[in-house]
Scaffold this motif. Structure first.
Motif: not given
Length: 648
Positions: A415-440
């Motif tokens: 909703k934010k980025i489609e309206s032209g605004q910047t979105f900032q948060s901490i994402f909990v993503n998964r690497r190729k090997d299945g482990s989880v990492y946190y990305e700001e």
């Protein structure tokens, strides 16, 4: 990286282009003299609509907050209603405390209340200005005849009921001076799924009116609120007249409803409107259901027609100066055309440098198209995620999803980025090997300069996994520093801190400090061993916790010593009753796996009256009372004399 680079057209046939541009500018200058009044009005009305749309956005944010707030209060009051460990009076006290604190921090609601199953107010908090006042006793009213209460008993537990945006009524009559209000309410159910009442918050129409005031200087018209029945709540009609209905406008009011452009014209005025749609709020909030008394209300700009005519005449008079200005622009354009090739070379060099910086950056960088498909990742992205650039290109960024975020997180993101605004948060993503990492991460939308102005999304982030783990460990260490490792109760340090806080902040209520020491614990410990003694201590801690209130502090001071801090006591007699309960509960037989036993406790009590006292004095007083209880035969409680010295 080609999507990041926009190039300018190469200069060619500069003088020919100069003549061509001059002719076009001359045609434009002549056309300016023939602008019609209607075109000018449309331009002006567009500005008015933008203000209305901004006003609508601000109002919808307030209404969304109100929906979220009533859902928050319903969830908290439901927990109180379903609590089996609280009496009805204790539940009422908890509800009073909750609603009073809520009202203090949300002055936009002029009333917050809880209603029981027959429509009688249990708790009501009035807000006037920045002051919140709890209403009690005979002033509590029955709302059984109100439509919002009648609806609450019929709707599902997750349904939000929204009333009309209307004038407030007291005892069946419209309150004067007029005070428009919107009520948001939800039902409450107990553990047996039985309806026990509801929670209601009144959104102050005067608070919403501030949005009109803040934007009133931005329009040529006059901003107003009109509800779904055509009742003027603020604005066009004098609020103190007996008739505030839009019937005074004759056939004008229904016209904006039928006109998709939102414009209606009377004899001497134009009426522009925008609609606040509750259905759209429900969609944005992902609410299970809404129960509505009306589906919308409107914001209206009433503009005299004579405000529009000067603009067309002004535009015509400006035609000559504009023509000269455009010719000057043409001369400047020729000069700019001459140097554009040099600028282009500098731009290409800068973009090449930018590409090098991105490639060498330690930031995790990813570029996607408007659908979320990856078109570029830098080496840092490959290193953190384990995916090579070849594996990423053309794939959706969903490949990194870990499942830690719910759908609402991603809906807010898009909703934010489609309206032209910047979105900032901490994402909990998964690497190729299945482990989880946190990305700001920060996601920024931008338009491509050389790809038909398509939208792309540029994300830049860094790995904060280690920092998250460090914060988690710090939280664990903080807990261990203030809690007993065996029983999980507060330790001496936490008890001391809470006692000092209580003595420093309490002014009108009683408090009490109880020191407890088990009778004969050493004999049990020697007879059955330390593991059995530890189990007994854990059981005693649970029995103490079962007797006291949720907000009271239970601490283990070491060995077989316990302490109990009671706050917000109505009378000192409450302590006597609690001490008797502790004696009975702790002395009940205990089953410790392979053997059964029983133990008693001696209790020293010091009652702290209203006023300021020194924490160490209270501890010494309770310890002395405990010593007396031991001397007098144990298995009893002794209350220390009330001769504690107050501080200045």
């Amino acid at each position: 990286m080609s999507q990041l680079v926009g190039t300018e057209s190469s200069p060619s046939r500069g003088y020919l282009w100069l003549w061509f541009v001059s002719i076009i500018l001359a045609v434009i200058a002549v056309a300016l003299h023939f602008y019609t009044k209607q075109l000018e009005q449309d331009r002006h009305l567009t500005q008015e609509r933008k203000v209305l749309q901004l006003l609508t956005t601000n109002l919808e944010e307030d209404l969304n907050r109100a929906i979220s707030d009533v859902r928050f209060l319903q969830s908290r009051l439901s927990l109180i209603a379903k609590s089996k460990g609280l009496s009805e009076s204790e539940k009422t006290n908890e509800a009073q405390s909750l609603l009073l604190q809520f009202a203090k921090h949300h002055p936009r609601y002029h009333q917050v209340r809880q209603i029981n199953a027959v429509g009688k107010e249990v708790v009501r908090v009035e807000v006037k200005g920045n002051l919140s006042k709890l209403t009690t006793g005979q002033r509590l009213q029955s709302k059984s005849g109100q439509r919002y209460f009648q609806r609450l008993a019929k709707v599902s537990p997750q349904t939000v009921h929204i009333s009309r945006f209307d004038f407030n009524r007291e005892h069946g009559k419209i309150e004067r001076p007029f005070r428009p209000v919107i009520r948001f309410s939800m039902p409450l159910y107990d553990n047996d799924n039985k309806f026990v009442g509801g929670v209601v918050i009144n959104l102050n129409g005067e608070h919403l009116r501030q949005h009109l005031v803040s934007l009133d200087n931005s329009v040529d018209g006059h901003l107003s609120f009109v509800n779904g029945e055509g009742l003027w709540l603020f604005g066009e009609i004098d609020a103190e007249t007996s008739d505030t209905r839009s019937d005074q406008l004759g056939t004008i009011w229904p016209m904006p409803v039928r006109n998709s452009r939102g414009v209606a014209q009377g004899k001497d005025r134009l009426y522009l409107h925008d609609v606040i749609s509750y259905q759209r709020l429900a969609k944005d909030q992902s609410i299970a259901s809404l129960d509505l008394e009306e589906s919308f209300f409107k914001v209206v700009s009433t503009m005299p027609l004579n405000n529009l005519t000067p603009y067309a005449n002004q535009r015509a008079k400006l035609g000559g100066p504009i023509l000269l200005g455009l010719l000057l622009i043409a001369i400047i354009a020729a000069y700019r055309w001459h140097i554009v090739s040099q600028r282009q070379r500098r731009t290409v060099a800068k973009m090449a440098r930018l590409a090098q910086i991105i490639e060498e950056s330690q930031e995790i960088i990813c570029l996607t198209d408007e659908r979320g498909y990856i078109s570029y990742v830098n080496p840092a992205f490959e290193q953190v995620t384990g995916y090579s650039q070849k594996e990423c290109l053309g794939r959706s960024v969903n490949m990194l999803k870990s499942g830690y975020h719910d759908d609402s997180f991603y809906k807010q993101l898009w909703k934010k980025i489609e309206s032209g605004q910047t979105f900032q948060s901490i994402f909990v993503n998964r690497r190729k090997d299945g482990s989880v990492y946190y990305e700001e991460k920060v996601i920024t939308p931008f338009k491509s300069l050389n790809d038909g102005h398509r939208t792309y999304y540029f994300s830049s982030g860094h790995d904060v996994t280690e920092l998250k783990h460090l914060k988690s460990r710090t939280k664990q260490l903080t807990y261990l520093a203030f809690h007993d490792s065996l029983t999980g109760l507060a330790n001496r340090a936490l008890l001391q801190e809470r006692l000092e806080h209580t003595l420093a902040t309490r002014r009108t209520q009683y408090a009490a400090l109880l020191m407890l020491d088990l009778d004969g614990f050493k004999a049990i410990n020697d007879a059955y061993g330390h593991p059995a003694g530890d189990k007994l201590l854990v059981q005693v801690g649970k029995r103490i916790r079962a007797v006291v209130r949720e907000g009271d502090t239970v601490a283990r001071l070491g060995g077989d010593e316990f302490a109990l801090l009671l706050e917000q006591l109505a009378t000192p007699d409450d302590v006597h009753h609690l001490a008797e309960q502790l004696l009975q509960r702790i002395s009940a037989p205990l089953q410790l796996e392979e053997f059964a036993t029983a133990i008693t406790v001696s209790i020293g009590v010091t009652i702290i009256p209203p006023g300021s006292f020194v924490a160490d004095d209270m501890v010494k007083s309770a310890d002395q009372a405990l010593y007396v209880a031991k001397e007098q035969g144990k298995n009893r409680f002794i209350v220390a004399p009330s001769d504690a010295k107050q501080t200045d």
